[in-house]
Design an enzyme around this catalytic site. Structure first.
Site, PDB file in Angstrom:
ATOM      1  N   HIS A 204       0.799  -1.231   0.000  1.00  0.00           N
ATOM      2  CA  HIS A 204       0.000   0.000   0.000  1.00  0.00           C
ATOM      3  C   HIS A 204       0.832   1.281   0.000  1.00  0.00           C
ATOM      4  O   HIS A 204       0.283   2.376  -0.077  1.00  0.00           O
ATOM      5  CB  HIS A 204      -0.951   0.024   1.201  1.00  0.00           C
TER       6      HIS A 204
HETATM    7  C1  UD1 Z   1      -2.062   5.837   5.168  1.00  0.00           C
HETATM    8  C2  UD1 Z   1      -0.751   6.332   5.765  1.00  0.00           C
HETATM    9  C3  UD1 Z   1       0.237   5.191   5.813  1.00  0.00           C
HETATM   10  C4  UD1 Z   1      -0.336   4.000   6.547  1.00  0.00           C
HETATM   11  C5  UD1 Z   1      -1.644   3.599   5.866  1.00  0.00           C
HETATM   12  C6  UD1 Z   1      -2.270   2.435   6.588  1.00  0.00           C
HETATM   13  C7  UD1 Z   1      -0.248   8.695   5.338  1.00  0.00           C
HETATM   14  C8  UD1 Z   1       0.597   9.640   4.571  1.00  0.00           C
HETATM   15  N1  UD1 Z   1      -0.165   7.403   4.972  1.00  0.00           N
HETATM   16  O1  UD1 Z   1      -1.798   5.471   3.817  1.00  0.00           O
HETATM   17  O2  UD1 Z   1       1.403   5.602   6.501  1.00  0.00           O
HETATM   18  O3  UD1 Z   1       0.578   2.928   6.516  1.00  0.00           O
HETATM   19  O4  UD1 Z   1      -2.530   4.727   5.880  1.00  0.00           O
HETATM   20  O5  UD1 Z   1      -3.272   1.842   5.833  1.00  0.00           O
HETATM   21  O6  UD1 Z   1      -0.946   9.112   6.240  1.00  0.00           O
HETATM   22  N2  UD1 Z   1      -8.658   5.164   0.332  1.00  0.00           N
HETATM   23  C9  UD1 Z   1      -9.908   4.613   0.207  1.00  0.00           C
HETATM   24  N3  UD1 Z   1     -10.611   4.375   1.363  1.00  0.00           N
HETATM   25  C10 UD1 Z   1     -10.118   4.653   2.600  1.00  0.00           C
HETATM   26  C11 UD1 Z   1      -8.857   5.233   2.707  1.00  0.00           C
HETATM   27  C12 UD1 Z   1      -8.127   5.477   1.568  1.00  0.00           C
HETATM   28  O7  UD1 Z   1     -10.374   4.345  -0.875  1.00  0.00           O
HETATM   29  O8  UD1 Z   1     -10.807   4.372   3.594  1.00  0.00           O
HETATM   30  C13 UD1 Z   1      -7.864   5.375  -0.918  1.00  0.00           C
HETATM   31  C14 UD1 Z   1      -8.123   6.691  -1.576  1.00  0.00           C
HETATM   32  O9  UD1 Z   1      -7.979   6.520  -2.946  1.00  0.00           O
HETATM   33  C15 UD1 Z   1      -6.986   7.544  -1.042  1.00  0.00           C
HETATM   34  C16 UD1 Z   1      -5.865   6.550  -0.972  1.00  0.00           C
HETATM   35  O10 UD1 Z   1      -6.490   5.346  -0.578  1.00  0.00           O
HETATM   36  O11 UD1 Z   1      -6.706   8.641  -1.863  1.00  0.00           O
HETATM   37  C17 UD1 Z   1      -4.790   6.933  -0.001  1.00  0.00           C
HETATM   38  O12 UD1 Z   1      -5.342   7.119   1.307  1.00  0.00           O
HETATM   39  P1  UD1 Z   1      -4.528   7.911   2.426  1.00  0.00           P
HETATM   40  O13 UD1 Z   1      -5.286   7.909   3.683  1.00  0.00           O
HETATM   41  O14 UD1 Z   1      -4.096   9.215   1.876  1.00  0.00           O
HETATM   42  O15 UD1 Z   1      -3.195   7.076   2.593  1.00  0.00           O
HETATM   43  P2  UD1 Z   1      -2.967   5.499   2.734  1.00  0.00           P
HETATM   44  O16 UD1 Z   1      -2.364   5.018   1.468  1.00  0.00           O
HETATM   45  O17 UD1 Z   1      -4.155   4.790   3.261  1.00  0.00           O
END
Ligand code: UD1
Length: 354
Positions: A204
């Site tokens: 991820h």
């Molecule tokens: C975040 C953390 C990472 C952690 C991970 C655990 C940051 C910078 N990164 O990464 O350190 O290891 O969480 O899982 O804070 N999305 C969904 N549904 C959700 C959440 C996210 O679809 O419930 C998708 C969206 O497209 C979003 C992307 O995932 O844009 C990234 O989500 P984001 O919360 O920015 O970062 P993670 O990759 O989840």
């Protein structure tokens, strides 16, 4: 009774906060604030529910946005909530944007800040998490370190005050979740895999998902392995697989994210873990499962030094070679404490806030 505001937002933070909350219960008035960073049920509500964690008192509902927008909006909304809650201390966990926003709010409001999982470094500033960690540590008053390496990292940055080696709350959580696994029905038959005869993969990290060449190389590597691969797919990874039109070999099962109890069962019976997750590298070590890390560096250097973790990056040939030929057998010293990190954190907070 003193009030502690715990700020959470992403899946691993619910797991960390869960064990800390249990230790704080009855000793502090804890207010749990969910930023909303993770919002899909399987990334948020279902995780909280499966853990049996206290429901967040507040959910700010700040979902996916650009990093600046997400962190900035959290800062604005957290400041409002904190001014109402008036905590005696703010507790943040790990290295996500929710961690950094919580840390900045505490620093700006002059509220003591405690950081659980302090001192970790990958020394790769291209990772958003590395920036979040460094900044959070530098404004923290109490720094709860899981390892000796973390203490050393802080020392090199001139941080020696308020630093405590407490062990790892993820180990506390792992012990609890293992017990939960023993009380639950196995998920292995549903996934049509047998103990010791499958690999588990998770991916991820932005550095791997947002780069189609790296992501393809990982999928190709998984597809070349001589065993079935169970791959619970983070929504971010699913999005980029679809966007790049990538496909996988039939030995790889792309499944939806698995809850915190199911993932422990899958990991403890896996032949090998292939991951870019931080927490899972440690969990594999603690469970005696070999780990091939799909990154060039790790914060959990002790697992590599102990011989149970190999850094393979996304080199498909190397990943395959390690998977087929490398079988660690060495000792696994107790690197992450005794499973009582949360109680130690609570005792230190009681002392500090008395
Ligand atoms: C975040 C953390 C990472 C952690 C991970 C655990 C940051 C910078 N990164 O990464 O350190 O290891 O969480 O899982 O804070 N999305 C969904 N549904 C959700 C959440 C996210 O679809 O419930 C998708 C969206 O497209 C979003 C992307 O995932 O844009 C990234 O989500 P984001 O919360 O920015 O970062 P993670 O990759 O989840």
């Amino acid at each position: 009774m003193k009030t502690i505001a715990s700020i959470v937002g992403a899946r691993p933070q619910f797991i960390k906060a869960f064990v800390t909350s249990r230790a704080l219960e009855g000793k502090f008035n804890e207010v749990v604030i969910h930023t909303g960073q993770h919002y899909d049920p399987e990334m948020s509500d279902e995780v909280i529910d499966q853990l049996g964690m206290k429901l967040p008192d507040v959910n700010l509902g700040i979902g996916s946005r650009s990093h600046g927008n997400q962190t900035g909006t959290m800062l604005i909304e957290l400041e409002k909530t904190i001014s109402e809650v008036k905590p005696d201390c703010i507790l943040v966990y790990g290295d996500t944007n929710s961690t950094l926003a919580g840390a900045l709010v505490a620093a700006k409001a002059g509220i003591p800040l405690a950081h659980v999982e302090a001192g970790l470094r990958s020394f790769n500033r291209a990772m958003p998490e590395e920036v979040n960690r460094v900044l959070t540590d530098h404004v923290s008053d109490m720094l709860f370190c899981p390892t000796d390496a973390a203490i050393e990292n802080l020392k090199k940055e001139g941080i020696t005050k308020g630093v405590h080696r407490v062990g790892d709350v993820m180990y506390d959580a792992l012990l609890h979740n293992q017990w939960m696994v023993s009380q639950s029905t196995s998920i292995l038959p549903d996934l049509q895999v047998e103990k010791g005869k499958y690999a588990l993969a998770t991916v991820h990290r932005a550095g791997n998902t947002d780069n189609a060449t790296r992501l393809k190389s990982i999928l190709d590597a998984l597809g070349s392995l001589s065993m079935p691969v169970i791959f619970p797919v983070h929504p971010r990874t699913r999005f980029f697989i679809n966007q790049a039109g990538l496909s996988v070999n039939s030995n790889v099962s792309l499944i939806k994210p698995i809850g915190p109890i199911g993932i422990v069962e899958l990991l403890e019976h896996a032949n090998c873990l292939l991951t870019d997750s931080g927490g899972m590298q440690k969990e594999a070590y603690l469970l005696g499962v070999r780990c091939i890390t799909l990154r060039e560096e790790t914060e959990w250097v002790e697992t590599v030094e102990a011989g149970w973790n190999k850094l393979a990056g996304v080199d498909a040939g190397l990943i395959r070679k390690l998977f087929e030929t490398w079988h660690p057998t060495g000792e696994r010293p107790a690197l992450y404490g005794d499973g009582h990190a949360a109680e130690q954190i609570c005792a230190i907070l009681q002392n500090a806030l008395a």
